[in-house]
Write a protein that holds these residues in place. Structure first.
Motif, PDB file in Angstrom:
ATOM      1  N   GLN A  48       0.939  -1.073   0.019  1.00 41.81           N
ATOM      2  CA  GLN A  48       0.003   0.036  -0.004  1.00 41.81           C
ATOM      3  C   GLN A  48       1.049   1.142  -0.065  1.00 41.81           C
ATOM      4  N   GLN A  54      -4.273  -0.780  -4.379  1.00 38.61           N
ATOM      5  CA  GLN A  54      -5.484   0.145  -4.098  1.00 38.61           C
ATOM      6  C   GLN A  54      -5.118   1.376  -5.376  1.00 38.61           C
ATOM      7  N   ASN A  57      -3.807   4.561  -4.286  1.00 35.67           N
ATOM      8  CA  ASN A  57      -4.568   5.596  -3.375  1.00 35.67           C
ATOM      9  C   ASN A  57      -3.732   5.582  -1.932  1.00 35.67           C
ATOM     10  N   LEU A  58      -3.271   4.762  -1.704  1.00 35.72           N
ATOM     11  CA  LEU A  58      -2.930   4.618  -0.219  1.00 35.72           C
ATOM     12  C   LEU A  58      -1.193   4.834  -0.121  1.00 35.72           C
ATOM     13  N   LEU A  63      -0.858  10.268   1.788  1.00 36.85           N
ATOM     14  CA  LEU A  63      -1.768   9.921   3.263  1.00 36.85           C
ATOM     15  C   LEU A  63      -1.673  11.392   3.990  1.00 36.85           C
ATOM     16  N   TRP A  67      -1.889   9.131   9.143  1.00 39.48           N
ATOM     17  CA  TRP A  67      -1.988   7.789   8.647  1.00 39.48           C
ATOM     18  C   TRP A  67      -0.598   7.371   8.268  1.00 39.48           C
ATOM     19  N   LYS A  71       1.064   3.914   9.706  1.00 38.38           N
ATOM     20  CA  LYS A  71       1.507   3.072   8.575  1.00 38.38           C
ATOM     21  C   LYS A  71       3.142   2.901   8.514  1.00 38.38           C
TER      22      LYS A  71
END
Length: 153
Positions: A48, A54, A57-58, A63, A67, A71
């Motif tokens: 991610q 995704q 998008n992540l 982010l 986040w 992460k």
């Protein structure tokens, strides 16, 4: 946190595995299962963050700050915890518990910053409870063996 005597039990498990009791064997299998799950979670996290999944998008640069912090910490801790759990080391258990508690806080308490994930909270809680029961069982078994003068581990 693991009980101080648990380190001695883990050392015993590594040095003479042929004398393991059922509960110790179950504990080792539990740790190794959690190790595999940690490594899978770490790979998914890294996929991610690098934009492989995704549709990007992540990705880390997309982010929000909270986040990014979560992460990043998980990206470092989960692989190390997985390695430590696989080797049945107490530091692996500590890292795993830290990662699980961090996710419990993020998805169960700080839901206004993160998103509520009731299934994550439930599965982490069950895993921690099962670990605590196994640890207590090992402690009780070891204590009983010391009282009776019988060292099976």
């Amino acid at each position: 946190m693991p009980h101080p005597r648990l380190g001695a039990v883990l050392h015993t498990m590594q040095t003479n595995g042929s004398k393991r009791t059922f509960i110790v064997s179950l504990y080792v299998w539990f740790l190794r299962t959690m190790a595999v799950l940690c490594l899978i979670a770490a790979l998914m996290n890294w996929a991610q963050l690098t934009g492989i999944t995704q549709n990007g998008n992540l990705r880390f640069d997309m982010l929000d700050t909270h986040w990014r912090m979560l992460k990043t910490v998980l990206a470092v801790i989960l692989p190390a915890a997985g390695l430590g759990l696989w080797m049945t080391q107490s530091w692996g258990v500590v890292l795993w518990l830290f990662a699980m508690c961090l996710e419990l806080l993020a998805f169960g308490v700080w839901t206004e910053l993160f998103e509520p994930r009731s299934m994550t909270v439930l599965t982490h809680s069950v895993a921690i409870l099962f670990w605590a029961l196994l640890s207590a069982g090992i402690f009780i078994e070891k204590r009983h063996q010391q009282r009776t003068g019988f060292e099976h581990l």
